[in-house]
Design a protein around this motif. Structure first.
Motif, PDB file in Angstrom:
ATOM      1  N   ILE A 178      -1.707   3.417  -8.659  1.00  0.00           N
ATOM      2  CA  ILE A 178      -1.273   2.110  -8.180  1.00  0.00           C
ATOM      3  C   ILE A 178      -2.332   0.975  -9.044  1.00  0.00           C
ATOM      4  O   ILE A 178      -3.738   1.376  -9.011  1.00  0.00           O
ATOM      5  N   TYR A 179      -1.635   0.226  -9.923  1.00  0.00           N
ATOM      6  CA  TYR A 179      -2.470  -0.272 -10.864  1.00  0.00           C
ATOM      7  C   TYR A 179      -1.868  -1.775 -11.144  1.00  0.00           C
ATOM      8  O   TYR A 179      -0.953  -2.115 -11.199  1.00  0.00           O
ATOM      9  N   LEU A 197       2.305  -5.410 -10.647  1.00  0.00           N
ATOM     10  CA  LEU A 197       1.884  -4.347 -10.008  1.00  0.00           C
ATOM     11  C   LEU A 197       2.564  -3.032 -10.114  1.00  0.00           C
ATOM     12  O   LEU A 197       3.725  -3.065 -10.072  1.00  0.00           O
ATOM     13  N   TYR A 219      -1.999  -5.486  -1.596  1.00  0.00           N
ATOM     14  CA  TYR A 219      -0.724  -4.947  -2.056  1.00  0.00           C
ATOM     15  C   TYR A 219      -1.088  -3.262  -2.232  1.00  0.00           C
ATOM     16  O   TYR A 219      -0.389  -2.374  -1.681  1.00  0.00           O
ATOM     17  N   GLU A 220      -2.117  -3.115  -3.019  1.00  0.00           N
ATOM     18  CA  GLU A 220      -2.368  -1.777  -3.387  1.00  0.00           C
ATOM     19  C   GLU A 220      -2.805  -0.882  -2.093  1.00  0.00           C
ATOM     20  O   GLU A 220      -2.128   0.158  -1.949  1.00  0.00           O
ATOM     21  N   GLU A 221      -3.425  -1.255  -1.310  1.00  0.00           N
ATOM     22  CA  GLU A 221      -3.902  -0.610   0.010  1.00  0.00           C
ATOM     23  C   GLU A 221      -2.491  -0.318   0.908  1.00  0.00           C
ATOM     24  O   GLU A 221      -2.395   0.448   1.462  1.00  0.00           O
ATOM     25  N   ILE A 268       3.492   0.823  -9.529  1.00  0.00           N
ATOM     26  CA  ILE A 268       3.166   2.015  -8.886  1.00  0.00           C
ATOM     27  C   ILE A 268       3.792   3.040  -9.545  1.00  0.00           C
ATOM     28  O   ILE A 268       5.301   3.362  -9.924  1.00  0.00           O
ATOM     29  N   SER A 313      -0.168   2.259  -0.542  1.00  0.00           N
ATOM     30  CA  SER A 313      -0.753   3.588  -0.374  1.00  0.00           C
ATOM     31  C   SER A 313      -0.543   3.920   1.073  1.00  0.00           C
ATOM     32  O   SER A 313      -0.059   5.108   1.155  1.00  0.00           O
TER      33      SER A 313
END
Length: 405
Positions: A82-83, A93, A62-64, A95, A67
């Motif tokens: 994003i963490y 998650l 999801y993070e990738e 953002i 981004s």
């Protein structure tokens, strides 16, 4: 804490999603946060604020993905944080977007005119051309009021109005002083007024203050109505007089002296009016409005909080100035003491008199509402129009066009 933010629900700086939204929806929110006051998009939380979390084994995926969406769809470049955050055993998650300095931000596919979004309340809205220009000014730390007005000749302006204001406080003001205050600027050897000078003297559109006293708690019947449309100083003075004429006096005996005070502290009302005049958006085709009802006094100013301020930040004394030259003029004239001190003064005055007040940001308007003290009367003295006041109040606050007198 993020949990505390979630409990407050969606607002100007927070958006909650149960699942990852569409690519464009993510991009709109990111752009809107960047153009306004920053914010957090949290995935794994329902609209009702119930935390359901996301699949932990997909966090990096999801993070990738997010981004890439932000990088591919938004312009100029936006660098989010994003963490993953563990809340009560469930992972969400986050953002996190910070307010950008390369304003305006927009969707590449739609271009600047149609793809610029701003955050208003808990929604993302397309910015109009006027708002886009305002964002561009912020990028270069410029304000509308400091711009030169090429359409007006300085010879056609009565500068004595400002000179007289300085005389009232024992200060001297001359042509050079106006230059130093940037109310006048020289271009190619010719002196020209700035927008701030024309606004202060009432020579600009939308400088009027409209005042009204309504019967009951709705806008259906006027008792009195006044429109003040001269200099800002004249408008302020007469708006305060209007409030004094229509609000009740409370008498208190102290020793041999009878002390009379307005039911709502006049200094608090004055502070709100000054803030409305200094911080309003003069490009908005609307006027400051003062409305007195049986139960409240409402002062409405065109334009949301400047530079994406939130109500919480305003209540904590943070000050962001939309009209720099105008604000400096009012400080020179002793209308303003210290930046950011006004809200503390209002809170203190209202606390001393046990007066409830609140600040609301609705669309492109900011309203300050003072709740008038209740007058003790027997049920027999209540008129039929007063009895359903609760329902009338509900209708008034929900009725479209409430901000127009």
């Amino acid at each position: 804490m993020i949990l505390d933010e979630i409990r407050k629900g969606e607002n100007k700086k927070l958006e909650l999603k149960e699942k990852i939204p569409s690519n464009e929806a993510i991009a709109k929110t990111v752009v809107a946060f960047s153009n306004t006051s920053g914010g957090k998009l949290i995935i794994g939380v329902k609209d009702n604020k119930e935390i359901i979390g996301i699949e932990e084994d997909k966090i990096f995926e999801y993070e990738e993905k997010i981004s890439s969406i932000i990088n591919d769809l938004c312009y100029p470049t936006i660098l989010p944080e994003i963490y993953a955050q563990n809340i009560e055993g469930k992972v969400v998650l986050v953002i996190e977007i910070f307010r950008g300095s390369l304003l305006p931000y927009y969707l590449k596919s739609k271009g600047k005119l149609k793809g610029t979004y701003v955050r208003i309340g808990s929604t993302n809205r397309v910015a109009d051309e006027e708002m886009i220009v305002e964002l561009q000014r912020k990028r270069f730390n410029k304000s509308f009021d400091e711009e030169i007005n090429f359409e007006t000749d300085i010879k056609d302006i009565d500068l004595n109005i400002i000179y007289d204001e300085f005389k009232k406080i024992g200060k001297k003001c001359d042509y050079d002083k106006l230059r130093n205050l940037k109310l006048i600027k020289k271009v190619n050897g010719k002196d020209l007024p700035t927008n701030a000078l024309l606004i202060a003297l009432g020579k600009f559109d939308n400088t009027m203050i409209k005042c009204a006293r309504f019967k009951g708690v709705t806008k259906e019947i006027f008792i009195d109505k006044k429109e003040f449309n001269k200099s800002l100083f004249y408008n302020l003075e007469n708006s305060i007089k209007f409030l004094q004429n229509h609000l009740n006096l409370n008498a208190e005996v102290k020793g041999l002296q009878l002390k009379e005070d307005l039911e709502i502290p006049i200094l608090a009302l004055r502070e709100v009016l000054i803030n409305a005049v200094i911080h309003r958006n003069y490009l908005r085709n609307s006027d400051i409005k003062v409305a007195i009802y049986d139960d409240i006094v409402e002062i409405v100013s065109p334009g949301g909080f400047p530079n994406g301020l939130t109500i919480e930040e305003v209540m904590n004394g943070r000050s962001e100035i939309r009209n720099k030259i105008l604000a400096n003029l009012f400080r020179e004239l002793k209308y303003v003491e210290t930046w950011g001190s006004g809200i503390e003064k209002i809170k203190k005055l209202c606390r001393e008199k046990n007066i409830k007040f609140e600040i609301k940001e609705s669309g492109n308007f900011v309203s300050v509402i003072f709740y008038r003290p209740k007058i003790k009367r027997s049920k027999k003295t209540l008129s039929s129009s007063e009895k359903p006041a609760k329902n009338q109040r509900k209708n008034r606050f929900n009725k479209p066009g409430r901000n127009s007198l």
